[in-house]
Structure formats: structure tokens, C-alpha cells
Design a protein around this motif. Structure first.
Motif, PDB file in Angstrom:
ATOM      1  N   LEU A  71      -6.929   3.644   7.691  1.00  0.00           N
ATOM      2  CA  LEU A  71      -5.853   4.454   8.268  1.00  0.00           C
ATOM      3  C   LEU A  71      -5.259   5.414   7.236  1.00  0.00           C
ATOM      4  O   LEU A  71      -4.756   6.483   7.592  1.00  0.00           O
ATOM      5  CB  LEU A  71      -4.751   3.550   8.826  1.00  0.00           C
ATOM      6  CG  LEU A  71      -5.080   2.780  10.105  1.00  0.00           C
ATOM      7  CD1 LEU A  71      -3.940   1.825  10.455  1.00  0.00           C
ATOM      8  CD2 LEU A  71      -5.332   3.746  11.261  1.00  0.00           C
ATOM      9  N   GLN A  72      -5.326   5.044   5.961  1.00  0.00           N
ATOM     10  CA  GLN A  72      -4.820   5.912   4.901  1.00  0.00           C
ATOM     11  C   GLN A  72      -5.784   7.038   4.559  1.00  0.00           C
ATOM     12  O   GLN A  72      -5.491   7.878   3.710  1.00  0.00           O
ATOM     13  CB  GLN A  72      -4.533   5.087   3.642  1.00  0.00           C
ATOM     14  CG  GLN A  72      -3.419   4.064   3.794  1.00  0.00           C
ATOM     15  CD  GLN A  72      -2.096   4.710   4.159  1.00  0.00           C
ATOM     16  OE1 GLN A  72      -1.667   5.679   3.539  1.00  0.00           O
ATOM     17  NE2 GLN A  72      -1.432   4.179   5.171  1.00  0.00           N
TER      18      GLN A  72
ATOM     19  N   ILE B  71       0.863  -1.189   0.000  1.00  0.00           N
ATOM     20  CA  ILE B  71       0.000   0.000   0.000  1.00  0.00           C
ATOM     21  C   ILE B  71       0.895   1.233   0.000  1.00  0.00           C
ATOM     22  O   ILE B  71       1.595   1.498   0.977  1.00  0.00           O
ATOM     23  CB  ILE B  71      -0.936   0.007   1.225  1.00  0.00           C
ATOM     24  CG1 ILE B  71      -1.754  -1.293   1.277  1.00  0.00           C
ATOM     25  CG2 ILE B  71      -1.865   1.215   1.189  1.00  0.00           C
ATOM     26  CD1 ILE B  71      -2.576  -1.436   2.526  1.00  0.00           C
ATOM     27  N   TRP B  72       0.874   1.967  -1.085  1.00  0.00           N
ATOM     28  CA  TRP B  72       1.712   3.161  -1.229  1.00  0.00           C
ATOM     29  C   TRP B  72       0.846   4.405  -1.280  1.00  0.00           C
ATOM     30  O   TRP B  72      -0.147   4.469  -2.015  1.00  0.00           O
ATOM     31  CB  TRP B  72       2.545   3.096  -2.510  1.00  0.00           C
ATOM     32  CG  TRP B  72       3.616   2.057  -2.501  1.00  0.00           C
ATOM     33  CD1 TRP B  72       3.879   1.143  -1.517  1.00  0.00           C
ATOM     34  CD2 TRP B  72       4.576   1.806  -3.536  1.00  0.00           C
ATOM     35  NE1 TRP B  72       4.937   0.345  -1.865  1.00  0.00           N
ATOM     36  CE2 TRP B  72       5.385   0.716  -3.089  1.00  0.00           C
ATOM     37  CE3 TRP B  72       4.835   2.376  -4.775  1.00  0.00           C
ATOM     38  CZ2 TRP B  72       6.426   0.211  -3.868  1.00  0.00           C
ATOM     39  CZ3 TRP B  72       5.872   1.874  -5.543  1.00  0.00           C
ATOM     40  CH2 TRP B  72       6.655   0.810  -5.087  1.00  0.00           C
ATOM     41  N   SER B  73       1.220   5.386  -0.495  1.00  0.00           N
ATOM     42  CA  SER B  73       0.575   6.700  -0.530  1.00  0.00           C
ATOM     43  C   SER B  73       1.545   7.684  -1.191  1.00  0.00           C
ATOM     44  O   SER B  73       2.680   7.827  -0.740  1.00  0.00           O
ATOM     45  CB  SER B  73       0.219   7.162   0.888  1.00  0.00           C
ATOM     46  OG  SER B  73      -0.357   8.450   0.860  1.00  0.00           O
TER      47      SER B  73
ATOM     48  N   VAL C 164       4.863   9.272   0.254  1.00  0.00           N
ATOM     49  CA  VAL C 164       4.480   9.703   1.596  1.00  0.00           C
ATOM     50  C   VAL C 164       4.592   8.550   2.586  1.00  0.00           C
ATOM     51  O   VAL C 164       5.126   8.706   3.678  1.00  0.00           O
ATOM     52  CB  VAL C 164       3.046  10.268   1.592  1.00  0.00           C
ATOM     53  CG1 VAL C 164       2.632  10.674   3.016  1.00  0.00           C
ATOM     54  CG2 VAL C 164       2.951  11.464   0.649  1.00  0.00           C
ATOM     55  N   SER C 165       4.105   7.387   2.204  1.00  0.00           N
ATOM     56  CA  SER C 165       4.193   6.227   3.096  1.00  0.00           C
ATOM     57  C   SER C 165       4.159   4.950   2.272  1.00  0.00           C
ATOM     58  O   SER C 165       3.670   4.924   1.143  1.00  0.00           O
ATOM     59  CB  SER C 165       3.045   6.216   4.115  1.00  0.00           C
ATOM     60  OG  SER C 165       1.792   6.084   3.468  1.00  0.00           O
ATOM     61  N   LYS C 166       4.687   3.884   2.874  1.00  0.00           N
ATOM     62  CA  LYS C 166       4.751   2.595   2.193  1.00  0.00           C
ATOM     63  C   LYS C 166       4.558   1.502   3.232  1.00  0.00           C
ATOM     64  O   LYS C 166       5.302   1.419   4.205  1.00  0.00           O
ATOM     65  CB  LYS C 166       6.103   2.441   1.487  1.00  0.00           C
ATOM     66  CG  LYS C 166       6.328   1.096   0.826  1.00  0.00           C
ATOM     67  CD  LYS C 166       7.710   1.044   0.191  1.00  0.00           C
ATOM     68  CE  LYS C 166       8.005  -0.320  -0.406  1.00  0.00           C
ATOM     69  NZ  LYS C 166       9.371  -0.387  -0.973  1.00  0.00           N
ATOM     70  N   HIS C 167       3.544   0.676   3.044  1.00  0.00           N
ATOM     71  CA  HIS C 167       3.258  -0.411   3.976  1.00  0.00           C
ATOM     72  C   HIS C 167       3.086  -1.715   3.193  1.00  0.00           C
ATOM     73  O   HIS C 167       2.577  -1.714   2.070  1.00  0.00           O
ATOM     74  CB  HIS C 167       1.973  -0.136   4.767  1.00  0.00           C
ATOM     75  CG  HIS C 167       1.988   1.156   5.519  1.00  0.00           C
ATOM     76  ND1 HIS C 167       2.639   1.318   6.727  1.00  0.00           N
ATOM     77  CD2 HIS C 167       1.454   2.365   5.221  1.00  0.00           C
ATOM     78  CE1 HIS C 167       2.494   2.563   7.137  1.00  0.00           C
ATOM     79  NE2 HIS C 167       1.781   3.215   6.250  1.00  0.00           N
TER      80      HIS C 167
ATOM     81  N   ILE D  82      -2.312   1.750  -4.830  1.00  0.00           N
ATOM     82  CA  ILE D  82      -1.730   3.083  -4.901  1.00  0.00           C
ATOM     83  C   ILE D  82      -2.779   4.125  -4.550  1.00  0.00           C
ATOM     84  O   ILE D  82      -3.859   4.151  -5.140  1.00  0.00           O
ATOM     85  CB  ILE D  82      -1.171   3.378  -6.310  1.00  0.00           C
ATOM     86  CG1 ILE D  82      -0.201   2.278  -6.744  1.00  0.00           C
ATOM     87  CG2 ILE D  82      -0.500   4.744  -6.336  1.00  0.00           C
ATOM     88  CD1 ILE D  82       1.021   2.156  -5.879  1.00  0.00           C
ATOM     89  N   ILE D  83      -2.451   4.959  -3.576  1.00  0.00           N
ATOM     90  CA  ILE D  83      -3.319   6.078  -3.189  1.00  0.00           C
ATOM     91  C   ILE D  83      -2.563   7.347  -3.550  1.00  0.00           C
ATOM     92  O   ILE D  83      -1.574   7.701  -2.907  1.00  0.00           O
ATOM     93  CB  ILE D  83      -3.634   6.040  -1.684  1.00  0.00           C
ATOM     94  CG1 ILE D  83      -4.246   4.681  -1.313  1.00  0.00           C
ATOM     95  CG2 ILE D  83      -4.554   7.182  -1.296  1.00  0.00           C
ATOM     96  CD1 ILE D  83      -4.298   4.421   0.172  1.00  0.00           C
TER      97      ILE D  83
END
Length: 235
Positions: free
Chosen positions: A90-91, A31-33, A62-65, A123-124
Motif C-alpha cells: 500500500l505504501q 511504518i513511516w513514510s 507523509v503517513s504513519k501506521h 522508514i520509507i
């Protein structure tokens, strides 16, 4: 002339091709923001008329989970107890978009057959577009303008399509140089120590802190400033 800002969101789920999965019970979901800023300007086209185009794109992770899920879990589209559903919440995704992405992930999971199983990327992408008053008024007055909408959507789609890690061998070959002029790393925005600090230089001549650019290229093969393409990972 003052600049105005327009925000758009793009959500996308697709199968990755840079790693192989061998067990049904450990399918990675990445999950990438991502935040992309860009500027829209008007230029004269070949026919003499004004066209709207996008320039100065900058993209930041921004973030990577990463979460490992069982295949049967990925097939569920309504489980509010699913770790994927909670991660999407949470995103900041709304309930409607969480359900939409859960459905897309389930469709991808159904398309898998052993042993050809691959990771799933979600991808967000937040796209912030800056434009002057003239273009903003054009957007407001002609929201159904097909050419303008196509320009915005295409620029957003391109940012997602190009998200491919750089090859490790190309990262290892990046050149180390000493800074000669005052400047800052465009990834972390911290200033370099001129004449002392050793930084990493890409083939396009842009320089960054070593840890910043390595982390970036492990996710995206494009230079953050000029979009120069590094060799892509084919693992």
C-alpha cells in the motif's frame, strides 16, 4: 537559472528504543513514510576548488501506521498474506523492495531475546533534490563521482538517523504567542490570523499551529525549518 529535480528513495528498518515490548505476540511495527526536499549548491572549498553541498532541508511526515504482529509472523520473509507485506504494498514499494524489507524485518526479529524486545521501525523516505543546470550536468556526466554520491547518500542517511520523538516534557513547555505579522504554518501551510491567533513557538523562534507542531514533535525532535534539536524522548 532554472532548477532541476532528482528523486531518490531510501528504505530502512531498525529497532526502536523509545518504548518497551513485553509480549512476543504484540510487537509493534511502525511504518513511516517521509518526504524530504533539499537543494544542492556549489561552494568554494578550503583548497580553492568547487565542492557540492546540500542546504535548505525540509522534512515532512507523509503517513504513519502501526501494526501489532506476533514474533513468528515477523520471522516470515515470503508470506504474501502477511499484514506487513500488504502494508508495504500500500505504501507503493515494488515487489523486490517489499521482499527486501520483509527480510530485514525478519533479521531484526531473530535478533530479539526476551525480555529485551523492542518495536521495529520501517522508514520509507523519498528525497527530492533540487539543483541548477550546472550541477545536474555534473551529476549526469559523472555519475560515478564518489564525492558527489557520498554527499547525496549522507544527506539521505542523516534524515533517517535523526527521526527520534521529542521528550513529552519539552513539548509541554512550548511557549504560546500571538502572531504579529502575516505568516503561515510551515507544516500545514495554512496562514495564521495576524494579531488574533495564538500559535506555538519553539526555542529557535519558529512558530506553528499547536496541533501541527505537537503531532510533528511526537514523531521527530527536530524543528521542521531549521533542524533545531529538542530534547529526545528516552521512554
Amino acid at each position: 537559472m532554472p532548477m532541476f529535480r532528482m528523486r531518490n528513495w531510501l528504505y530502512k528498518a531498525f529497532l526502536g528504543d523509545n518504548e518497551r515490548v513485553v509480549h512476543w505476540h504484540v510487537i509493534p511495527v511502525h511504518i513511516w513514510s517521509i518526504q524530504t526536499s533539499q537543494r544542492m549548491v556549489q561552494a568554494q572549498g578550503n583548497d580553492g576548488g568547487l565542492t557540492t553541498t546540500t542546504i535548505n532541508k525540509e522534512q515532512h511526515l507523509v503517513s504513519k501506521h502501526t501494526i501489532n504482529m506476533r514474533h513468528e509472523e515477523l520471522l516470515s520473509t515470503n508470506s504474501h498474506d502477511s499484514i506487513l507485506y500488504r502494508m508495504l504494498k500500500l505504501q507503493g514499494l515494488s515487489r523486490a523492495y517489499r521482499r527486501l524489507m520483509m527480510h530485514k524485518v525478519a533479521v531484526l526479529a531473530r535478533s530479539m531475546t526476551m525480555p529485551n524486545v523492542r518495536p521495529i521501525f520501517v522508514i520509507i523516505s523519498e528525497v527530492i533534490t533540487y539543483m541548477n543546470r550546472r550541477i545536474m550536468e555534473h551529476v549526469i556526466e559523472e555519475v560515478d563521482n564518489e564525492a558527489l554520491v557520498t554527499t547525496i547518500r549522507t544527506s539521505m542517511e542523516e534524515e533517517v538517523i535523526k527521526i527520534v520523538p521529542a521528550a513529552k516534557s519539552s513539548i509541554d513547555k512550548l511557549e504560546k504567542v500571538k502572531m504579529k505579522l502575516d505568516d503561515q504554518c510551515s507544516i500545514c501551510l495554512e496562514e495564521f490570523e495576524s494579531g488574533v491567533e495564538e500559535v506555538t513557538q519553539m526555542s529557535c523562534s519558529h512558530v506553528y499551529h499547536a496541533h501541527c507542531i505537537v503531532k510533528w514533535l511526537e514523531c521527530n525532535h527536530l524543528c521542521p525549518l531549521c533542524r533545531f534539536e529538542m530534547p529526545k524522548s528516552i521512554d
